[in-house]
Write an enzyme that holds these catalytic residues in place. Structure first.
Site, PDB file in Angstrom:
ATOM      1  N   SER A  30       0.818  -1.221   0.000  1.00 51.86           N
ATOM      2  CA  SER A  30       0.000   0.000   0.000  1.00 51.86           C
ATOM      3  C   SER A  30       0.853   1.273   0.000  1.00 51.86           C
ATOM      4  CB  SER A  30      -0.937  -0.012   1.218  1.00 51.86           C
ATOM      5  OG  SER A  30      -0.190  -0.096   2.413  1.00 51.86           O
ATOM      6  N   THR A  31       2.008   1.250   0.655  1.00 50.77           N
ATOM      7  CA  THR A  31       2.870   2.441   0.674  1.00 50.77           C
ATOM      8  C   THR A  31       3.470   2.653  -0.718  1.00 50.77           C
ATOM      9  OG1 THR A  31       3.407   1.742   2.930  1.00 50.77           O
ATOM     10  CG2 THR A  31       4.598   3.639   2.078  1.00 50.77           C
ATOM     11  N   ASP A  81      10.803   0.517  -1.841  1.00 50.78           N
ATOM     12  CA  ASP A  81       9.859  -0.509  -1.381  1.00 50.78           C
ATOM     13  C   ASP A  81       9.506  -0.261   0.090  1.00 50.78           C
ATOM     14  OD1 ASP A  81       8.240  -2.727  -1.359  1.00 50.78           O
ATOM     15  OD2 ASP A  81       9.818  -4.181  -1.749  1.00 50.78           O
ATOM     16  N   GLY A  82       8.437  -0.894   0.533  1.00 47.62           N
ATOM     17  CA  GLY A  82       8.002  -0.800   1.930  1.00 47.62           C
ATOM     18  C   GLY A  82       8.591  -1.942   2.753  1.00 47.62           C
ATOM     19  N   ALA A  83       8.090  -2.089   3.981  1.00 47.80           N
ATOM     20  CA  ALA A  83       8.532  -3.184   4.854  1.00 47.80           C
ATOM     21  C   ALA A  83       7.427  -3.485   5.852  1.00 47.80           C
ATOM     22  CB  ALA A  83       9.809  -2.792   5.584  1.00 47.80           C
ATOM     23  N   ASP A  84       7.459  -4.691   6.390  1.00 53.47           N
ATOM     24  CA  ASP A  84       6.500  -5.055   7.447  1.00 53.47           C
ATOM     25  C   ASP A  84       7.086  -4.769   8.821  1.00 53.47           C
ATOM     26  OD1 ASP A  84       4.413  -6.106   5.716  1.00 53.47           O
ATOM     27  OD2 ASP A  84       5.952  -7.538   5.156  1.00 53.47           O
ATOM     28  N   GLY A  96       4.672  -9.351   3.430  1.00 51.75           N
ATOM     29  CA  GLY A  96       3.276  -9.313   3.854  1.00 51.75           C
ATOM     30  C   GLY A  96       2.327  -9.424   2.663  1.00 51.75           C
ATOM     31  N   GLY A  97       2.764  -8.892   1.536  1.00 55.92           N
ATOM     32  CA  GLY A  97       1.943  -8.976   0.318  1.00 55.92           C
ATOM     33  C   GLY A  97       2.301 -10.178  -0.541  1.00 55.92           C
ATOM     34  N   GLU A 103      10.874  -9.094  -4.894  1.00 57.63           N
ATOM     35  CA  GLU A 103      11.424  -7.913  -4.204  1.00 57.63           C
ATOM     36  C   GLU A 103      12.902  -8.124  -3.903  1.00 57.63           C
ATOM     37  OE1 GLU A 103       7.276  -6.523  -1.996  1.00 57.63           O
ATOM     38  OE2 GLU A 103       8.735  -7.675  -0.870  1.00 57.63           O
TER      39      GLU A 103
HETATM   40  C1  5RP Z   1       5.071  -7.007   0.128  1.00 58.73           C
HETATM   41  C2  5RP Z   1       5.929  -6.249   1.060  1.00 58.73           C
HETATM   42  C3  5RP Z   1       5.500  -4.870   1.433  1.00 58.73           C
HETATM   43  O1  5RP Z   1       6.554  -4.001   1.237  1.00 58.73           O
HETATM   44  C4  5RP Z   1       5.111  -4.862   2.881  1.00 58.73           C
HETATM   45  O2  5RP Z   1       4.117  -5.852   3.092  1.00 58.73           O
HETATM   46  C5  5RP Z   1       4.623  -3.494   3.333  1.00 58.73           C
HETATM   47  O3  5RP Z   1       3.361  -3.230   2.798  1.00 58.73           O
HETATM   48  P1  5RP Z   1       2.500  -1.950   3.197  1.00 58.73           P
HETATM   49  O4  5RP Z   1       3.187  -0.777   2.566  1.00 58.73           O
HETATM   50  O5  5RP Z   1       1.144  -2.231   2.602  1.00 58.73           O
HETATM   51  O6  5RP Z   1       2.457  -1.866   4.693  1.00 58.73           O
HETATM   52  O7  5RP Z   1       6.949  -6.698   1.509  1.00 58.73           O
HETATM   53  O8  5RP Z   1       5.553  -8.294  -0.133  1.00 58.73           O
END
Ligand code: 5RP
Length: 221
Positions: A30-31, A81-84, A96-97, A103
């Site tokens: 989402s980010t 990229d984002g992170a959990d 998470g996705g 990635e």
């Molecule tokens: C997907 C990821 C995303 O970067 C992670 O899940 C963060 O997502 P969001 O920005 O929705 O919190 O690793 O595989």
């Protein structure tokens, strides 16, 4: 500020790291979706993008941003990229996705990894967020038993297939004190495609959204 506003703040801030006339690496989540929307405002100044998921590729294309196959790109100055979860050492749990493998490949190619997330993702120790592991379907049971031996409870992500046609085991109950060592160890289990620890190739820069304005953290050393 809402969580979405914090994400919006760092998505916008990441534009500063994009290199003009080059291909940019784009993660998923989402980010990153907000980053893609921001990227659209400068699309005339980049050559295009490589995407870590089909969903990100679709969103980029909808904005009229050219999407390249990674194999046709020899240079990738920046990956966003984002992170959990992320630590101050810029080690991460991702996936998470479910896009962790692509990635990780794009992160390996990129010169600079810029992580964007809101402050709730910053943790002292990784592991509260269940660690995703992408597995070849026939190895699901074996990898699950290997995780139980490591005192972790694997849970199959129901009804989910990765873009590579594999399964995800979300592994609960880990306290990850040495992320680089665990990343290598889990990747050596037969049937594991990759795990969601990004420590051996962590982020280089973290843009962390916070109510008083975003913070920039850089990898030490
Ligand atoms: C997907 C990821 C995303 O970067 C992670 O899940 C963060 O997502 P969001 O920005 O929705 O919190 O690793 O595989």
């Amino acid at each position: 500020m809402t969580r979405d506003e914090l994400k919006q703040q760092v998505a916008q801030a990441a534009l500063k790291h994009v290199v003009e006339d080059k291909v940019v690496g784009v993660g998923s989540g989402s980010t990153v979706n907000l980053f893609i929307d921001a990227l659209a405002t400068i699309k005339g100044r980049i050559e295009g993008a490589v995407a870590a998921s089909e969903a990100s590729a679709e969103r980029l294309k909808k904005h009229g941003i050219r999407v390249f196959d990674l194999n046709s790109v020899s240079e990738l100055p920046v990956y966003v990229d984002g992170a959990d979860e992320i630590t101050e050492h810029l080690h991460m749990i991702k996936g998470g996705g479910g896009a962790l493998t692509r990635e990780k490949i794009i992160a390996a190619v990129a010169t600079k990894f810029v992580c964007i997330c809101d402050a709730s993702k910053l943790v002292p120790v990784l592991g509260k967020y269940p660690l995703p592991i992408e597995v070849i379907p026939m190895a699901r049971g074996y990898v699950g038993r290997e995780m139980l031996k490591r005192k972790s409870q694997p849970v199959l992500r129901e009804g989910f297939k990765t873009d590579n046609g594999n399964l995800i085991l979300d592994c609960h109950g880990l306290t990850i004190l040495d992320p680089s060592a665990l990343e290598a160890e889990l990747n050596s289990i037969a049937g594991v495609v990759t795990n969601g620890l990004f420590a051996r190739r962590g982020a280089d820069v973290l843009l962390l959204g916070a109510p008083g304005g975003f913070q920039t953290l850089k990898r030490k050393g």
